[in-house]
Scaffold this motif. Structure first.
Motif, PDB file in Angstrom:
ATOM      1  N   ALA A 175      22.482   4.712 -30.285  1.00 45.20           N
ATOM      2  CA  ALA A 175      22.314   3.497 -29.480  1.00 45.20           C
ATOM      3  C   ALA A 175      23.062   3.631 -28.154  1.00 45.20           C
ATOM      4  CB  ALA A 175      22.806   2.276 -30.256  1.00 45.20           C
ATOM      5  N   MET A 176      24.254   4.184 -28.215  1.00 46.50           N
ATOM      6  CA  MET A 176      25.038   4.368 -26.994  1.00 46.50           C
ATOM      7  C   MET A 176      24.342   5.349 -26.042  1.00 46.50           C
ATOM      8  SD  MET A 176      27.704   2.379 -27.097  1.00 46.50           S
ATOM      9  CE  MET A 176      28.976   3.059 -26.027  1.00 46.50           C
ATOM     10  N   ILE A 177      23.719   6.382 -26.585  1.00 45.95           N
ATOM     11  CA  ILE A 177      22.983   7.332 -25.749  1.00 45.95           C
ATOM     12  C   ILE A 177      21.774   6.646 -25.115  1.00 45.95           C
ATOM     13  CG2 ILE A 177      21.588   9.448 -25.773  1.00 45.95           C
ATOM     14  CD1 ILE A 177      23.575  10.432 -28.013  1.00 45.95           C
ATOM     15  N   ASP A 178      21.048   5.847 -25.891  1.00 46.91           N
ATOM     16  CA  ASP A 178      19.906   5.113 -25.337  1.00 46.91           C
ATOM     17  C   ASP A 178      20.350   4.197 -24.199  1.00 46.91           C
ATOM     18  OD1 ASP A 178      18.008   6.286 -27.020  1.00 46.91           O
ATOM     19  OD2 ASP A 178      18.244   4.734 -28.557  1.00 46.91           O
ATOM     20  N   LEU A 179      21.491   3.548 -24.355  1.00 43.89           N
ATOM     21  CA  LEU A 179      22.018   2.690 -23.292  1.00 43.89           C
ATOM     22  C   LEU A 179      22.482   3.522 -22.093  1.00 43.89           C
ATOM     23  CD1 LEU A 179      24.010   0.106 -25.451  1.00 43.89           C
ATOM     24  CD2 LEU A 179      21.796  -0.244 -24.314  1.00 43.89           C
ATOM     25  N   ALA A 180      23.047   4.692 -22.357  1.00 47.53           N
ATOM     26  CA  ALA A 180      23.522   5.555 -21.269  1.00 47.53           C
ATOM     27  C   ALA A 180      22.372   6.077 -20.422  1.00 47.53           C
ATOM     28  CB  ALA A 180      24.333   6.722 -21.840  1.00 47.53           C
ATOM     29  N   VAL A 181      21.259   6.407 -21.065  1.00 43.97           N
ATOM     30  CA  VAL A 181      20.092   6.916 -20.337  1.00 43.97           C
ATOM     31  C   VAL A 181      19.625   5.875 -19.311  1.00 43.97           C
ATOM     32  CG1 VAL A 181      17.648   7.510 -20.626  1.00 43.97           C
ATOM     33  CG2 VAL A 181      19.360   8.527 -22.130  1.00 43.97           C
ATOM     34  N   ARG A 182      19.828   4.612 -19.614  1.00 44.92           N
ATOM     35  CA  ARG A 182      19.374   3.524 -18.746  1.00 44.92           C
ATOM     36  C   ARG A 182      20.495   2.927 -17.891  1.00 44.92           C
ATOM     37  NH1 ARG A 182      16.788   4.473 -23.077  1.00 44.92           N
ATOM     38  NH2 ARG A 182      14.555   4.124 -23.250  1.00 44.92           N
ATOM     39  N   ALA A 224      16.549  -0.856 -32.072  1.00 46.26           N
ATOM     40  CA  ALA A 224      16.192  -0.617 -33.472  1.00 46.26           C
ATOM     41  C   ALA A 224      14.849   0.093 -33.573  1.00 46.26           C
ATOM     42  CB  ALA A 224      16.158  -1.935 -34.235  1.00 46.26           C
ATOM     43  N   GLU A 225      13.901  -0.316 -32.759  1.00 47.58           N
ATOM     44  CA  GLU A 225      12.584   0.323 -32.775  1.00 47.58           C
ATOM     45  C   GLU A 225      12.683   1.789 -32.342  1.00 47.58           C
ATOM     46  OE1 GLU A 225       8.416  -0.139 -30.373  1.00 47.58           O
ATOM     47  OE2 GLU A 225       9.428  -1.981 -30.989  1.00 47.58           O
ATOM     48  N   MET A 226      13.507   2.071 -31.353  1.00 47.16           N
ATOM     49  CA  MET A 226      13.684   3.441 -30.874  1.00 47.16           C
ATOM     50  C   MET A 226      14.245   4.347 -31.965  1.00 47.16           C
ATOM     51  SD  MET A 226      15.343   2.430 -27.245  1.00 47.16           S
ATOM     52  CE  MET A 226      14.935   3.642 -26.028  1.00 47.16           C
ATOM     53  N   GLN A 227      15.055   3.766 -32.845  1.00 52.00           N
ATOM     54  CA  GLN A 227      15.728   4.545 -33.876  1.00 52.00           C
ATOM     55  C   GLN A 227      15.130   4.372 -35.260  1.00 52.00           C
ATOM     56  OE1 GLN A 227      19.986   4.055 -33.652  1.00 52.00           O
ATOM     57  NE2 GLN A 227      19.873   3.812 -31.436  1.00 52.00           N
ATOM     58  N   CYS A 228      14.123   3.535 -35.362  1.00 45.93           N
ATOM     59  CA  CYS A 228      13.468   3.285 -36.659  1.00 45.93           C
ATOM     60  C   CYS A 228      14.438   2.739 -37.706  1.00 45.93           C
ATOM     61  CB  CYS A 228      12.764   4.541 -37.170  1.00 45.93           C
ATOM     62  SG  CYS A 228      11.506   5.159 -36.055  1.00 45.93           S
ATOM     63  N   VAL A 229      15.253   1.774 -37.294  1.00 44.48           N
ATOM     64  CA  VAL A 229      16.149   1.079 -38.220  1.00 44.48           C
ATOM     65  C   VAL A 229      15.927  -0.417 -38.045  1.00 44.48           C
ATOM     66  CG1 VAL A 229      17.897   2.895 -38.245  1.00 44.48           C
ATOM     67  CG2 VAL A 229      18.103   1.040 -36.615  1.00 44.48           C
ATOM     68  N   GLU A 256      22.196  -4.811 -35.072  1.00 45.20           N
ATOM     69  CA  GLU A 256      22.991  -5.935 -34.549  1.00 45.20           C
ATOM     70  C   GLU A 256      24.432  -5.842 -35.048  1.00 45.20           C
ATOM     71  OE1 GLU A 256      23.871  -8.868 -32.192  1.00 45.20           O
ATOM     72  OE2 GLU A 256      21.721  -8.500 -32.408  1.00 45.20           O
ATOM     73  N   GLN A 257      24.619  -5.435 -36.293  1.00 43.38           N
ATOM     74  CA  GLN A 257      25.974  -5.249 -36.833  1.00 43.38           C
ATOM     75  C   GLN A 257      26.716  -4.161 -36.053  1.00 43.38           C
ATOM     76  OE1 GLN A 257      25.726  -4.291 -40.986  1.00 43.38           O
ATOM     77  NE2 GLN A 257      24.735  -6.219 -41.533  1.00 43.38           N
ATOM     78  N   LEU A 258      26.028  -3.071 -35.772  1.00 45.76           N
ATOM     79  CA  LEU A 258      26.655  -1.972 -35.034  1.00 45.76           C
ATOM     80  C   LEU A 258      27.024  -2.409 -33.624  1.00 45.76           C
ATOM     81  CD1 LEU A 258      24.368   1.026 -36.075  1.00 45.76           C
ATOM     82  CD2 LEU A 258      26.436   0.184 -37.184  1.00 45.76           C
ATOM     83  N   ILE A 259      26.090  -3.093 -32.974  1.00 47.19           N
ATOM     84  CA  ILE A 259      26.341  -3.576 -31.613  1.00 47.19           C
ATOM     85  C   ILE A 259      27.523  -4.544 -31.603  1.00 47.19           C
ATOM     86  CG2 ILE A 259      25.391  -4.983 -29.728  1.00 47.19           C
ATOM     87  CD1 ILE A 259      24.253  -2.163 -29.725  1.00 47.19           C
ATOM     88  N   GLY A 260      27.637  -5.369 -32.651  1.00 50.35           N
ATOM     89  CA  GLY A 260      28.775  -6.280 -32.753  1.00 50.35           C
ATOM     90  C   GLY A 260      30.099  -5.529 -32.767  1.00 50.35           C
ATOM     91  N   SER A 261      30.156  -4.444 -33.510  1.00 45.13           N
ATOM     92  CA  SER A 261      31.382  -3.634 -33.551  1.00 45.13           C
ATOM     93  C   SER A 261      31.641  -2.964 -32.206  1.00 45.13           C
ATOM     94  CB  SER A 261      31.272  -2.565 -34.643  1.00 45.13           C
ATOM     95  OG  SER A 261      31.189  -3.158 -35.913  1.00 45.13           O
ATOM     96  N   LEU A 262      30.586  -2.501 -31.553  1.00 44.51           N
ATOM     97  CA  LEU A 262      30.733  -1.863 -30.240  1.00 44.51           C
ATOM     98  C   LEU A 262      31.162  -2.880 -29.178  1.00 44.51           C
ATOM     99  CD1 LEU A 262      27.596   0.462 -30.429  1.00 44.51           C
ATOM    100  CD2 LEU A 262      30.007   1.174 -30.574  1.00 44.51           C
TER     101      LEU A 262
END
Length: 147
Positions: free
Chosen positions: A13-20, A33-38, A44-50
């Motif tokens: 997710a961090m890499i996807d955000l970095a690319v943009r 989630a769609e990009m990663q098939c999850v 959302e839980q992961l993003i909350g921790s980040l």
């Protein structure tokens, strides 16, 4: 050390955000989630921790979504893993938390675990999300060329 799905998907997710990052584009959890098939709920839980760790920021509204809180070259893979996994320790006696092992001072294998831990931490702390994003871009360009 075995990374959980939290660590693996969080780094992706961090890499996807970095690319943009340079374009200022934000991504929703459903897009990530769609990009990663999850599932979006899991991401959302992961993003909350980040977010809690100060690595991503979010905004609401039609143009809302998530983005990195700072330039990807200022975020290490170690930062991300510590936010999501808590520790990168191979074994308890080399972690930052206290150990309950009574043989920590006389353990014949502890010097090896400490040496391995230092090397792992060096790689994780010296590899930035920008490095990962740049490698990912090269990888996707090669795949496109082969098709």
């Amino acid at each position: 050390m075995k990374l959980s799905t939290k660590g693996r998907y969080g780094i992706k997710a961090m890499i996807d955000l970095a690319v943009r990052y340079d374009s200022g584009e934000k991504l929703s959890t459903s897009q990530l989630a769609e990009m990663q098939c999850v599932s979006a709920a899991y991401l959302e839980q992961l993003i909350g921790s980040l977010r809690k760790a100060g690595l991503v920021v979010g905004s609401r509204g039609a143009q809302g979504g998530y983005s990195l809180s700072r330039s990807p070259e200022l975020i290490s893979v170690g930062d991300v893993l510590k936010a999501l996994e808590g520790t990168t320790a191979l074994v308890d006696c080399v972690g930052t938390e206290g150990t309950e092992c009574t043989k920590v001072c006389s353990c014949s294998t502890r010097p090896l675990w400490l040496k391995l831990q230092r090397r792992i931490d060096d790689v994780l702390d010296s590899t930035t999300i920008r490095d990962m994003a740049d490698d990912y871009k090269i990888q996707t360009e090669r795949i496109t060329e082969l098709q």
